[in-house]
Design a protein around this motif. Structure first.
Motif, mmCIF file in Angstrom:
data_model
loop_
_atom_site.group_PDB
_atom_site.id
_atom_site.type_symbol
_atom_site.label_atom_id
_atom_site.label_comp_id
_atom_site.label_asym_id
_atom_site.label_seq_id
_atom_site.Cartn_x
_atom_site.Cartn_y
_atom_site.Cartn_z
ATOM 1 N N LYS A 75 39.153 38.153 32.831
ATOM 2 C CA LYS A 75 40.504 38.314 33.340
ATOM 3 C C LYS A 75 40.456 38.505 34.856
ATOM 4 O O LYS A 75 39.734 39.377 35.350
ATOM 5 C CB LYS A 75 41.180 39.515 32.667
ATOM 6 C CG LYS A 75 42.632 39.640 33.013
ATOM 7 C CD LYS A 75 43.285 40.764 32.238
ATOM 8 C CE LYS A 75 44.757 40.810 32.546
ATOM 9 N NZ LYS A 75 45.403 41.896 31.836
ATOM 10 N N ARG A 76 41.149 37.625 35.570
ATOM 11 C CA ARG A 76 41.262 37.674 37.028
ATOM 12 C C ARG A 76 39.949 37.383 37.761
ATOM 13 O O ARG A 76 39.779 37.735 38.905
ATOM 14 C CB ARG A 76 41.850 39.004 37.485
ATOM 15 C CG ARG A 76 43.221 39.295 36.869
ATOM 16 C CD ARG A 76 43.820 40.584 37.364
ATOM 17 N NE ARG A 76 43.974 40.644 38.800
ATOM 18 C CZ ARG A 76 45.021 40.171 39.482
ATOM 19 N NH1 ARG A 76 45.984 39.568 38.839
ATOM 20 N NH2 ARG A 76 45.079 40.291 40.786
ATOM 21 N N ARG A 77 39.006 36.715 37.107
ATOM 22 C CA ARG A 77 37.742 36.342 37.766
ATOM 23 C C ARG A 77 37.399 34.890 37.456
ATOM 24 O O ARG A 77 37.510 34.449 36.321
ATOM 25 C CB ARG A 77 36.591 37.223 37.296
ATOM 26 C CG ARG A 77 36.711 38.630 37.769
ATOM 27 C CD ARG A 77 35.520 39.417 37.317
ATOM 28 N NE ARG A 77 35.735 40.825 37.642
ATOM 29 C CZ ARG A 77 34.797 41.589 38.116
ATOM 30 N NH1 ARG A 77 33.590 41.131 38.306
ATOM 31 N NH2 ARG A 77 35.051 42.842 38.400
ATOM 32 N N TRP A 78 36.935 34.184 38.475
ATOM 33 C CA TRP A 78 36.538 32.790 38.361
ATOM 34 C C TRP A 78 35.098 32.649 38.829
ATOM 35 O O TRP A 78 34.630 33.402 39.678
ATOM 36 C CB TRP A 78 37.419 31.907 39.234
ATOM 37 C CG TRP A 78 38.840 31.811 38.779
ATOM 38 C CD1 TRP A 78 39.809 32.765 38.915
ATOM 39 C CD2 TRP A 78 39.452 30.716 38.127
ATOM 40 N NE1 TRP A 78 40.987 32.332 38.384
ATOM 41 C CE2 TRP A 78 40.800 31.055 37.904
ATOM 42 C CE3 TRP A 78 39.001 29.467 37.719
ATOM 43 C CZ2 TRP A 78 41.690 30.200 37.285
ATOM 44 C CZ3 TRP A 78 39.894 28.609 37.116
ATOM 45 C CH2 TRP A 78 41.228 28.983 36.895
ATOM 46 N N THR A 129 30.834 33.077 43.916
ATOM 47 C CA THR A 129 31.260 34.271 43.200
ATOM 48 C C THR A 129 32.322 34.964 44.041
ATOM 49 O O THR A 129 32.596 34.558 45.164
ATOM 50 C CB THR A 129 30.069 35.213 42.959
ATOM 51 O OG1 THR A 129 29.495 35.546 44.222
ATOM 52 C CG2 THR A 129 29.021 34.543 42.077
ATOM 53 N N GLY A 130 32.893 35.995 43.507
ATOM 54 C CA GLY A 130 33.924 36.720 44.248
ATOM 55 C C GLY A 130 35.272 36.045 44.240
ATOM 56 O O GLY A 130 36.124 36.354 45.054
ATOM 57 N N ARG A 132 38.250 36.282 42.811
ATOM 58 C CA ARG A 132 39.099 37.177 42.018
ATOM 59 C C ARG A 132 40.548 36.801 42.243
ATOM 60 O O ARG A 132 41.007 36.715 43.368
ATOM 61 C CB ARG A 132 38.893 38.624 42.439
ATOM 62 C CG ARG A 132 37.512 39.121 42.140
ATOM 63 C CD ARG A 132 37.343 40.535 42.675
ATOM 64 N NE ARG A 132 36.008 40.994 42.475
ATOM 65 C CZ ARG A 132 35.653 41.825 41.512
ATOM 66 N NH1 ARG A 132 36.550 42.294 40.688
ATOM 67 N NH2 ARG A 132 34.404 42.191 41.387
ATOM 68 N N THR A 135 44.436 34.341 36.492
ATOM 69 C CA THR A 135 43.965 33.356 35.523
ATOM 70 C C THR A 135 45.122 33.058 34.581
ATOM 71 O O THR A 135 46.134 33.746 34.612
ATOM 72 C CB THR A 135 42.750 33.878 34.718
ATOM 73 O OG1 THR A 135 43.105 35.099 34.075
ATOM 74 C CG2 THR A 135 41.544 34.097 35.609
#
Length: 152
Positions: A75-78, A129-130, A132, A135
């Motif tokens: 959730k809320r991370r890619w 990374t990072g 945020r 989604t």
């Protein structure tokens, strides 16, 4: 009273007369004569733009991107990653920018970028990374890749 000119003739005359003013409006009014033509060696093209990081004279390089994947991991991370293949005969500097965007509004939720050099004929893998942000439905990941030659 006799009909001298038919409807088709009148229509043809009207159309012919309307083409003349349109032809007079063509061109750029000489505006292109006022501006010098841009060349690869012009000083303006040697200035990096903020959108391209510190790359000089960048060109689009989306075709050099291989195996790109970007997906929500939580959730809320890619998470994003892939590889750059420099098939040219010269080393190049690449900028890869990954953004999470709301499709309906084009709102950029988050953007990350990486800049790196890739030797001629080589590949370089990367991960991002990072990332945020939001989604869910109507949210997607986009990528932009530009390349420039290294200074000699």
């Amino acid at each position: 009273m006799r009909k001298i000119v038919g409807r088709k003739t009148v229509l043809g005359i009207v159309l012919a007369l309307s083409v003349v003013p349109m032809a007079a409006c063509g061109g750029d009014g000489g505006a292109s004569q006022d501006q010098p033509a841009a060349t690869a060696s012009s000083s303006e093209s040697r200035v990096p733009s903020g959108d391209n990081g510190d790359l000089i004279d960048p060109v689009g390089a989306r075709a050099d991107l291989r195996d790109f994947q970007c997906a929500p991991k939580a959730k809320r991370r890619w998470a994003a990653g892939g590889a750059i293949a420099n098939d040219s005969d010269r080393a190049a500097r690449y900028l890869v920018r990954v953004s999470v965007v709301v499709s309906d509004t084009s709102e950029v939720v988050v953007t990350r970028r990486r800049t790196f050099e890739v030797a001629a004929g080589s590949n370089k893998k990367f991960t991002m990374t990072g990332l945020r942000g939001r989604t869910g439905d109507a949210v997607e990941c986009t990528v932009r890749v530009v390349r420039s030659e290294l200074d000699d």
